[in-house]
Enzyme design. Structure first.
Site, PDB file in Angstrom:
ATOM      1  N   ASP A  96     -11.392   3.114   4.146  1.00 14.70           N
ATOM      2  CA  ASP A  96     -11.738   1.691   4.021  1.00 14.70           C
ATOM      3  C   ASP A  96     -13.257   1.494   4.041  1.00 14.70           C
ATOM      4  O   ASP A  96     -13.748   0.425   3.681  1.00 14.70           O
ATOM      5  CB  ASP A  96     -11.122   0.901   5.187  1.00 14.70           C
ATOM      6  CG  ASP A  96      -9.947   0.040   4.743  1.00 14.70           C
ATOM      7  OD1 ASP A  96      -9.803  -0.177   3.519  1.00 14.70           O
ATOM      8  OD2 ASP A  96      -9.198  -0.429   5.620  1.00 14.70           O
ATOM      9  N   GLN A 139      -4.870  -1.429   9.776  1.00 16.11           N
ATOM     10  CA  GLN A 139      -4.655  -2.749   9.182  1.00 16.11           C
ATOM     11  C   GLN A 139      -5.256  -3.825  10.095  1.00 16.11           C
ATOM     12  O   GLN A 139      -4.897  -3.914  11.270  1.00 16.11           O
ATOM     13  CB  GLN A 139      -3.144  -2.970   8.976  1.00 16.11           C
ATOM     14  CG  GLN A 139      -2.807  -4.211   8.205  1.00 16.11           C
ATOM     15  CD  GLN A 139      -3.304  -4.179   6.757  1.00 16.11           C
ATOM     16  OE1 GLN A 139      -3.247  -3.153   6.082  1.00 16.11           O
ATOM     17  NE2 GLN A 139      -3.811  -5.292   6.285  1.00 16.11           N
ATOM     18  N   LYS A 169       0.839  -1.208   0.000  1.00 17.33           N
ATOM     19  CA  LYS A 169       0.000   0.000   0.000  1.00 17.33           C
ATOM     20  C   LYS A 169       0.871   1.254   0.000  1.00 17.33           C
ATOM     21  O   LYS A 169       0.604   2.211  -0.736  1.00 17.33           O
ATOM     22  CB  LYS A 169      -0.927   0.002   1.230  1.00 17.33           C
ATOM     23  CG  LYS A 169      -2.068  -0.993   1.108  1.00 17.33           C
ATOM     24  CD  LYS A 169      -2.803  -1.193   2.414  1.00 17.33           C
ATOM     25  CE  LYS A 169      -3.814  -2.325   2.284  1.00 17.33           C
ATOM     26  NZ  LYS A 169      -4.416  -2.733   3.544  1.00 17.33           N
TER      27      LYS A 169
END
Ligand code: NDP
Length: 288
Positions: free
Chosen positions: A120, A97, A53
Site C-alpha cells: 500500500d 484494511q 481485492k
C-alpha cells in the site's frame, strides 16, 4: 466541447492481462505472488473492499489470505499477526484494511509492516522514499491515477495540476507524483478559502475530498482533465464522486466516472505492487 469519458474498467483489464503474463513467468520459476489482507472488525464498506481485492487476486493467479480479527482485538495480537506475515515467505504483500477500530493506532500498525512487503506504500520509509523521488511502493490510488493519465497520453510536464485533498493515502502522494512528472502543483484542503479560484486554474484536476459533487462545472477551466477519486454513498444508496459528473460534460476535455474510473485502477495497482514485490524477492534469491 466533446468530453471523453475515461474507462477505468477497460484500462484496468488491460493492465491485469499484463500481470497474468508476469505471474506466469514467476510460476515458471516456482514463485507465486502472495497477498495478505488484514481486517480488524466488521466495517461494512471494508468487507466489500476486501472481498473485491481477494477476488481480483484469484483472477490473476495470486495466492491470497484474508485474516479477520474481531473489532475488540488488542493491538499486541494485531502486531503479532503482522510480524508473522513479515516472516512468511509465501506472502509478498501485506495490506491492513483501514480504518481500524478506535483504540488501535494505525501509525503503530503501519510501522510494524516490513517495508519490503508494504504494497500500500503507507509505511513511513516508503512515504519518505516517494517524497525523495525514488519510490519503492507507490500508494495504489495515486499510482492508478498516474497510469490512467499515462494511458490516455495526457502530458503532465509544464501543466498546472490541482489536487483537492491532502490525505496520506491519496492527496499528498498524488501531488508528489504529479510534481515528479514536472507539473506545477497546487494542493487544496478544507481550509482553502476559495476552492473554485484554485480548481479553475487546473489543466489537470484531481479531486479526493470525500464530499459528493463538491466540484461543479463552474469551478473548472474549459478543456481541463478531471480525475474524480471520490467514492460517496448517497442516502438513496447510489454512488457519487466528488465531482458533479453531469455538469462537466461539455466543459472538461476528459473525465473519470464514478464508479468505473479510478476505483478499478486502485485494485489493479494493488495486484501490480504485489507482483512487483514477488519479482524483487525472487531476484534477490527469495528474501524480500
Ligand atoms: P480523507 O477524508 O482522509 O481526506 C479528504 C481530504 O479532502 C482532506 O485533506 C480534506 O481537508 C479535504 N477536503 C475535505 N473537504 C474539502 C473541501 N470542501 N474543500 C477542499 N478540501 C476538502 O479522504 P481520503 O483521501 O482517504 O479519500 C478521499 C475520497 O477518495 C473519499 O471519497 C474516498 O472514499 C475516496 N477514495 C477512493 C479510492 C478509490 O479507489 N477510488 C481509494 C481511496 C479513497 P483537511 O485535511 O483540511 O480535512
Amino acid at each position: 466541447m466533446q468530453t471523453r469519458i475515461i474507462d477505468g474498467n477497460a484500462i484496468a483489464r488491460e493492465l491485469r492481462a499484463g500481470l497474468i503474463r508476469r505471474v506466469a513467468a514467476l510460476a515458471a520459476m516456482g514463485v507465486r505472488p502472495g497477498l495478505a489482507v488484514l481486517q480488524v472488525g466488521n466495517h461494512p464498506a471494508s468487507k466489500i473492499y476486501v472481498r473485491n481485492k481477494m477476488k481480483a487476486c484469484g483472477e490473476v493467479g495470486l495466492y491470497s489470505e484474508h485474516i479477520e480479527l474481531p473489532a475488540d482485538a488488542d493491538e499486541w495480537t494485531l502486531l503479532e499477526r503482522i510480524r508473522t506475515l513479515n516472516r512468511d515467505s509465501r506472502i509478498h504483500g501485506i495490506l491492513v484494511q483501514l480504518p481500524l477500530p478506535t483504540g488501535l493506532s494505525a501509525e503503530r500498525v503501519l510501522d510494524a509492516l516490513a517495508p519490503a512487503k508494504d504494497v500500500d506504500g503507507f509505511h513511513p520509509i516508503n512515504m519518505g522514499l516517494l517524497a525523495a523521488g525514488s519510490p519503492r511502493f507507490v500508494p495504489c490510488t495515486p499510482l492508478g491515477v498516474m497510469k490512467l493519465i499515462e494511458h490516455e497520453e495526457i502530458g503532465v510536464q509544464g501543466r498546472h495540476a490541482v489536487v483537492v485533498g491532502r490525505s496520506n493515502i491519496v492527496g499528498k502522494p498524488m501531488a508528489l507524483l504529479l510534481l515528479q512528472k514536472g507539473a506545477t502543483v497546487t494542493i487544496c484542503n478544507s481550509r482553502t478559502p476559495d476552492l473554485g479560484a484554485m480548481t479553475s486554474q487546473a489543466d489537470i484536476l484531481v479531486v479526493a475530498a470525500g464530499r459528493p459533487r463538491l466540484v461543479t462545472a463552474g469551478m473548472v477551466k474549459p478543456g481541463a482533465v478531471v480525475i474524480d477519486v471520490g467514492i460517496n454513498r448517497l442516502a438513496d444508496g447510489k454512488l457519487a464522486g466528488d465531482v458533479d459528473f453531469q455538469s462537466m460534460l461539455g466543459t472538461a476535455s476528459r473525465i473519470t466516472p464514478v464508479p468505473g474510473g479510478v476505483g478499478p485502477m486502485t485494485i489493479a495497482m494493488l495486484l501490480e505492487n504485489t507482483v512487483m514485490s514477488a519479482e524483487r524477492a525472487s531476484a534477490s534469491g527469495g528474501s524480500s
